[in-house]
Design a protein around this motif. Structure first.
Motif, PDB file in Angstrom:
ATOM      1  N   LEU A   1       0.813  -1.206   0.000  1.00 50.22           N
ATOM      2  CA  LEU A   1       0.000   0.000   0.000  1.00 50.22           C
ATOM      3  C   LEU A   1       0.852   1.264   0.000  1.00 50.22           C
ATOM      4  CD1 LEU A   1      -2.856  -0.926   2.521  1.00 50.22           C
ATOM      5  CD2 LEU A   1      -3.031  -0.706   0.042  1.00 50.22           C
ATOM      6  N   VAL A   2       1.930   1.260   0.785  1.00 49.38           N
ATOM      7  CA  VAL A   2       2.816   2.428   0.837  1.00 49.38           C
ATOM      8  C   VAL A   2       3.494   2.649  -0.514  1.00 49.38           C
ATOM      9  CG1 VAL A   2       4.913   3.349   1.880  1.00 49.38           C
ATOM     10  CG2 VAL A   2       3.181   2.273   3.322  1.00 49.38           C
ATOM     11  N   TYR A   3       3.970   1.569  -1.132  1.00 46.25           N
ATOM     12  CA  TYR A   3       4.620   1.700  -2.439  1.00 46.25           C
ATOM     13  C   TYR A   3       3.621   2.128  -3.511  1.00 46.25           C
ATOM     14  CZ  TYR A   3       7.625   0.673  -6.398  1.00 46.25           C
ATOM     15  OH  TYR A   3       8.375   0.779  -7.545  1.00 46.25           O
ATOM     16  N   GLU A   4       2.397   1.620  -3.414  1.00 42.29           N
ATOM     17  CA  GLU A   4       1.350   2.015  -4.361  1.00 42.29           C
ATOM     18  C   GLU A   4       1.056   3.506  -4.249  1.00 42.29           C
ATOM     19  OE1 GLU A   4      -2.373  -0.410  -4.667  1.00 42.29           O
ATOM     20  OE2 GLU A   4      -3.236   1.377  -3.738  1.00 42.29           O
ATOM     21  N   LEU A   5       0.914   3.997  -3.016  1.00 39.87           N
ATOM     22  CA  LEU A   5       0.648   5.420  -2.816  1.00 39.87           C
ATOM     23  C   LEU A   5       1.825   6.270  -3.285  1.00 39.87           C
ATOM     24  CD1 LEU A   5      -1.276   7.541  -1.642  1.00 39.87           C
ATOM     25  CD2 LEU A   5      -0.162   7.215   0.564  1.00 39.87           C
ATOM     26  N   TYR A   6       3.049   5.805  -3.046  1.00 40.00           N
ATOM     27  CA  TYR A   6       4.234   6.547  -3.488  1.00 40.00           C
ATOM     28  C   TYR A   6       4.279   6.662  -5.007  1.00 40.00           C
ATOM     29  CZ  TYR A   6       9.148   7.240  -4.716  1.00 40.00           C
ATOM     30  OH  TYR A   6      10.310   7.686  -5.283  1.00 40.00           O
ATOM     31  N   CYS A   7       4.016   5.572  -5.707  1.00 39.82           N
ATOM     32  CA  CYS A   7       4.048   5.591  -7.180  1.00 39.82           C
ATOM     33  C   CYS A   7       2.970   6.501  -7.755  1.00 39.82           C
ATOM     34  CB  CYS A   7       3.885   4.175  -7.733  1.00 39.82           C
ATOM     35  SG  CYS A   7       5.268   3.076  -7.395  1.00 39.82           S
ATOM     36  N   GLU A   8       1.797   6.508  -7.140  1.00 40.86           N
ATOM     37  CA  GLU A   8       0.733   7.353  -7.657  1.00 40.86           C
ATOM     38  C   GLU A   8       1.017   8.831  -7.407  1.00 40.86           C
ATOM     39  OE1 GLU A   8      -1.514   6.265  -9.494  1.00 40.86           O
ATOM     40  OE2 GLU A   8      -1.310   4.111  -9.172  1.00 40.86           O
ATOM     41  N   LEU A   9       1.560   9.150  -6.239  1.00 38.75           N
ATOM     42  CA  LEU A   9       1.855  10.555  -5.939  1.00 38.75           C
ATOM     43  C   LEU A   9       3.011  11.086  -6.780  1.00 38.75           C
ATOM     44  CD1 LEU A   9       1.437  10.685  -2.054  1.00 38.75           C
ATOM     45  CD2 LEU A   9      -0.168  11.444  -3.816  1.00 38.75           C
ATOM     46  N   CYS A  10       3.926  10.196  -7.184  1.00 41.35           N
ATOM     47  CA  CYS A  10       5.041  10.622  -8.038  1.00 41.35           C
ATOM     48  C   CYS A  10       4.560  11.141  -9.385  1.00 41.35           C
ATOM     49  CB  CYS A  10       6.023   9.473  -8.237  1.00 41.35           C
ATOM     50  SG  CYS A  10       7.067   9.151  -6.797  1.00 41.35           S
ATOM     51  N   GLN A  11       3.387  10.680  -9.834  1.00 37.93           N
ATOM     52  CA  GLN A  11       2.858  11.170 -11.103  1.00 37.93           C
ATOM     53  C   GLN A  11       2.466  12.642 -11.028  1.00 37.93           C
ATOM     54  OE1 GLN A  11      -0.145   8.604 -12.890  1.00 37.93           O
ATOM     55  NE2 GLN A  11       0.536   6.873 -11.644  1.00 37.93           N
ATOM     56  N   LEU A  12       2.132  13.121  -9.839  1.00 40.23           N
ATOM     57  CA  LEU A  12       1.715  14.510  -9.669  1.00 40.23           C
ATOM     58  C   LEU A  12       2.870  15.451  -9.376  1.00 40.23           C
ATOM     59  CD1 LEU A  12      -1.364  13.854  -7.339  1.00 40.23           C
ATOM     60  CD2 LEU A  12      -1.415  14.203  -9.807  1.00 40.23           C
ATOM     61  N   TRP A  13       4.075  14.886  -9.196  1.00 45.38           N
ATOM     62  CA  TRP A  13       5.182  15.692  -8.674  1.00 45.38           C
ATOM     63  C   TRP A  13       5.639  16.777  -9.647  1.00 45.38           C
ATOM     64  CZ3 TRP A  13       6.762  16.027  -3.882  1.00 45.38           C
ATOM     65  CH2 TRP A  13       7.979  16.640  -3.609  1.00 45.38           C
ATOM     66  N   ASN A  14       5.811  16.410 -10.930  1.00 43.74           N
ATOM     67  CA  ASN A  14       6.401  17.342 -11.900  1.00 43.74           C
ATOM     68  C   ASN A  14       5.373  17.993 -12.809  1.00 43.74           C
ATOM     69  OD1 ASN A  14       9.064  16.778 -11.013  1.00 43.74           O
ATOM     70  ND2 ASN A  14       9.100  14.912 -12.263  1.00 43.74           N
ATOM     71  N   LEU A  15       4.089  17.874 -12.507  1.00 46.08           N
ATOM     72  CA  LEU A  15       3.059  18.473 -13.350  1.00 46.08           C
ATOM     73  C   LEU A  15       2.832  19.924 -12.941  1.00 46.08           C
ATOM     74  CD1 LEU A  15       0.440  15.565 -13.513  1.00 46.08           C
ATOM     75  CD2 LEU A  15       2.112  16.220 -15.243  1.00 46.08           C
ATOM     76  N   THR A  16       2.829  20.814 -13.931  1.00 50.26           N
ATOM     77  CA  THR A  16       2.601  22.243 -13.679  1.00 50.26           C
ATOM     78  C   THR A  16       1.295  22.733 -14.280  1.00 50.26           C
ATOM     79  OG1 THR A  16       3.906  22.786 -15.656  1.00 50.26           O
ATOM     80  CG2 THR A  16       5.066  22.732 -13.538  1.00 50.26           C
ATOM     81  N   ASN A  17       0.798  22.030 -15.300  1.00 52.69           N
ATOM     82  CA  ASN A  17      -0.462  22.410 -15.932  1.00 52.69           C
ATOM     83  C   ASN A  17      -1.627  21.950 -15.056  1.00 52.69           C
ATOM     84  OD1 ASN A  17      -2.557  23.071 -17.599  1.00 52.69           O
ATOM     85  ND2 ASN A  17      -1.915  21.768 -19.306  1.00 52.69           N
ATOM     86  N   TRP A  18      -2.539  22.868 -14.756  1.00 50.90           N
ATOM     87  CA  TRP A  18      -3.652  22.539 -13.866  1.00 50.90           C
ATOM     88  C   TRP A  18      -4.582  21.500 -14.485  1.00 50.90           C
ATOM     89  CZ3 TRP A  18      -3.984  23.601  -8.909  1.00 50.90           C
ATOM     90  CH2 TRP A  18      -3.198  24.651  -8.398  1.00 50.90           C
TER      91      TRP A  18
ATOM     92  N   ALA B   1      -3.718  19.097 -16.659  1.00 50.67           N
ATOM     93  CA  ALA B   1      -3.037  17.799 -16.585  1.00 50.67           C
ATOM     94  C   ALA B   1      -3.018  17.280 -15.151  1.00 50.67           C
ATOM     95  CB  ALA B   1      -1.606  17.935 -17.121  1.00 50.67           C
ATOM     96  N   LEU B   2      -2.839  18.204 -14.200  1.00 55.05           N
ATOM     97  CA  LEU B   2      -2.829  17.805 -12.792  1.00 55.05           C
ATOM     98  C   LEU B   2      -4.189  17.241 -12.372  1.00 55.05           C
ATOM     99  CD1 LEU B   2      -1.052  17.881 -10.195  1.00 55.05           C
ATOM    100  CD2 LEU B   2      -2.128  20.073  -9.664  1.00 55.05           C
ATOM    101  N   PHE B   3      -5.260  17.900 -12.803  1.00 57.79           N
ATOM    102  CA  PHE B   3      -6.606  17.427 -12.452  1.00 57.79           C
ATOM    103  C   PHE B   3      -6.915  16.099 -13.141  1.00 57.79           C
ATOM    104  CE2 PHE B   3     -11.230  17.396 -13.333  1.00 57.79           C
ATOM    105  CZ  PHE B   3     -11.689  17.356 -12.032  1.00 57.79           C
ATOM    106  N   THR B   4      -6.485  15.954 -14.391  1.00 54.21           N
ATOM    107  CA  THR B   4      -6.738  14.711 -15.126  1.00 54.21           C
ATOM    108  C   THR B   4      -6.006  13.541 -14.494  1.00 54.21           C
ATOM    109  OG1 THR B   4      -6.992  16.000 -17.177  1.00 54.21           O
ATOM    110  CG2 THR B   4      -6.639  13.622 -17.388  1.00 54.21           C
ATOM    111  N   VAL B   5      -4.730  13.748 -14.144  1.00 52.09           N
ATOM    112  CA  VAL B   5      -3.963  12.672 -13.512  1.00 52.09           C
ATOM    113  C   VAL B   5      -4.525  12.345 -12.141  1.00 52.09           C
ATOM    114  CG1 VAL B   5      -1.677  12.052 -12.619  1.00 52.09           C
ATOM    115  CG2 VAL B   5      -1.875  13.213 -14.810  1.00 52.09           C
ATOM    116  N   PHE B   6      -4.995  13.362 -11.410  1.00 51.02           N
ATOM    117  CA  PHE B   6      -5.605  13.112 -10.102  1.00 51.02           C
ATOM    118  C   PHE B   6      -6.865  12.246 -10.247  1.00 51.02           C
ATOM    119  CE2 PHE B   6      -8.747  14.355  -6.872  1.00 51.02           C
ATOM    120  CZ  PHE B   6      -8.058  13.993  -5.731  1.00 51.02           C
ATOM    121  N   CYS B   7      -7.706  12.549 -11.229  1.00 51.78           N
ATOM    122  CA  CYS B   7      -8.908  11.733 -11.466  1.00 51.78           C
ATOM    123  C   CYS B   7      -8.527  10.321 -11.892  1.00 51.78           C
ATOM    124  CB  CYS B   7      -9.776  12.387 -12.537  1.00 51.78           C
ATOM    125  SG  CYS B   7     -10.513  13.960 -12.046  1.00 51.78           S
ATOM    126  N   GLU B   8      -7.462  10.204 -12.672  1.00 58.61           N
ATOM    127  CA  GLU B   8      -7.005   8.873 -13.091  1.00 58.61           C
ATOM    128  C   GLU B   8      -6.505   8.071 -11.898  1.00 58.61           C
ATOM    129  OE1 GLU B   8      -4.034   7.023 -16.528  1.00 58.61           O
ATOM    130  OE2 GLU B   8      -4.147   9.177 -16.177  1.00 58.61           O
TER     131      GLU B   8
END
Length: 397
Positions: free
Chosen positions: A153-170, A172-179
């Motif tokens: 679970l910890v590794y799963e949460l880490y991998c998902e949050l890493c997708q949001l780390w370098n996003l600057t476009n709002w 893209a950020l919202f789309t990845v969050f919904c995904e």
């Protein structure tokens, strides 16, 4: 430090892991009910939260609509066959599981709450059988399985949050969050299945331990030094305890069967999709690892995906095997075996265990057992071997 660690009780740590996992599922909007203490007797009870339920449903509908609107056209333009297949499997499983979650939250909320409260009531009932108070969840086996699941679970949460780390476009950020909401929500079905079957295993383990320790001790205490007969009152006390054990075992099997029936279809869907997606992902990592900047992280996802399936299978096997352990005890050799009433009661106990044996057969196709775990592991090793041989023959490795 070591002495402090020795004093830590494993069931207490297991209870903390369950508590954290429960709030993790609530954050993702998969669990929309609340577990709190009843004011009358301070016991745990699950209650419905209508506002939070509709918030979770709305969040899932918005996430599915956003992903379908922005991500599906992008997936349809992928030229690579393996990447296209991987993304299609991931999105399809996420959409189907999101629909299953909403159907359960809307149509089966009362049944779900009844099942959760039956689980909590059963844990209280099993604990009341003991002469001393017990706290926590399960034993050593449940603890080690929970530790491995917590790491996943910890590794799963880490991998998902890493997708949001370098996003600057709002956008893209919202789309990845919904995904992330959709994908992790679909994976949460596997985690809930794991915790549910492990709870059934813990209940059986507690009941088996009571019969093996407490009930046997009560039977041995009836043995008089001179070999005198057992009084009717003493025999009635033991029979009442055995009747309570019969009722507990019947209730465990009934609650476990209702849990299996409620999550059988969505769990099987996400398992099939996850196995296929994991095989495609492992092919990508082995053959085309240069396309991924973090190959170690991708291998971690592959190992974590296989670990989720193995842990779920182990939890099911633990529940099934724990339901069969009690039949191997030799309580009929206790000092009251000369009484006909005891023989009748014990035969009734064994016959009920045989008739109400807890079994897990997905759609009636096969029974989950050690053979399934070995088959899955051997298939995984065989698949990796074929992929590596293909990479060597095509000069890609």
């Amino acid at each position: 430090m070591i002495e402090r660690l020795k004093k830590v009780r494993l069931p207490a740590i297991s209870a903390v892991i369950l508590f954290c996992s429960y709030h993790y599922a609530r954050i993702l909007g998969v669990i929309c009910f609340k577990i709190g203490q009843r004011t009358s007797d301070q016991s745990l009870v699950a209650r419905s939260q209508d506002r939070f339920k509709w918030f979770c449903i709305s969040l899932r509908v918005i996430s599915a609509t956003t992903v379908g609107w922005f991500c599906a056209p992008h997936v349809s333009e992928i030229q690579d066959t393996h990447e296209w297949l991987l993304q299609c499997l991931r999105l399809t499983a996420s959409f189907i599981c999101a629909m299953c979650i909403m159907v359960v939250q809307i149509g089966y909320e009362k049944e779900l709450l009844r099942m959760i409260n039956n689980f909590l009531k059963l844990f209280r009932r099993v604990r009341c059988l003991w002469s001393r108070k017990k706290f926590g969840f399960g034993g050593k086996r449940e603890f080690f399985l929970l530790i491995f699941k917590f790491i996943c679970l910890v590794y799963e949460l880490y991998c998902e949050l890493c997708q949001l780390w370098n996003l600057t476009n709002w956008l893209a950020l919202f789309t990845v969050f919904c995904e992330i909401i959709l994908e992790v929500g679909s994976l949460m079905i596997i985690h809930i299945g794991f915790f549910g079957y492990l709870s059934v295993a813990a209940l059986y383990s507690e009941a088996n331990k009571f019969v093996r320790v407490e009930l046997r001790r009560q039977l041995r205490s009836l043995e008089s030094p001179g070999g005198g007969p057992v009084s009717r009152r003493q025999l009635r006390i033991v029979e009442n305890r055995l009747d309570e054990c019969i009722s507990v075992y019947d209730e465990i099997e009934r609650v476990g069967r209702s849990f299996h029936r409620l999550l059988e279809v969505p769990l099987l869907i996400i398992l099939i999709a996850k196995i296929f997606a994991t095989t495609v992902l492992s092919y990508e990592v082995i053959i085309r690892g240069e396309l991924y900047p973090s190959k170690v992280g991708m291998w971690g996802l592959v190992v974590k995906s296989f670990a989720d399936v193995i842990l779920l299978t182990l939890a099911v096997h633990e529940a099934v095997s724990s339901s069969r352990v009690i039949r191997r005890l030799s309580l009929e050799n206790c000092p009251i075996s000369d009484h006909k009433e005891w023989h009748v009661k014990w035969e009734l106990f064994l016959s009920r265990l045989n008739f109400f044996e807890f079994r897990v057969r997905p759609l009636g196709l096969f029974e989950v057992s050690n053979e399934v775990i070995l088959l899955f592991l051997s298939s995984m090793i065989t698949y990796f071997t074929y992929v590596v041989q293909y990479g060597i023959q095509t000069n890609r490795l």
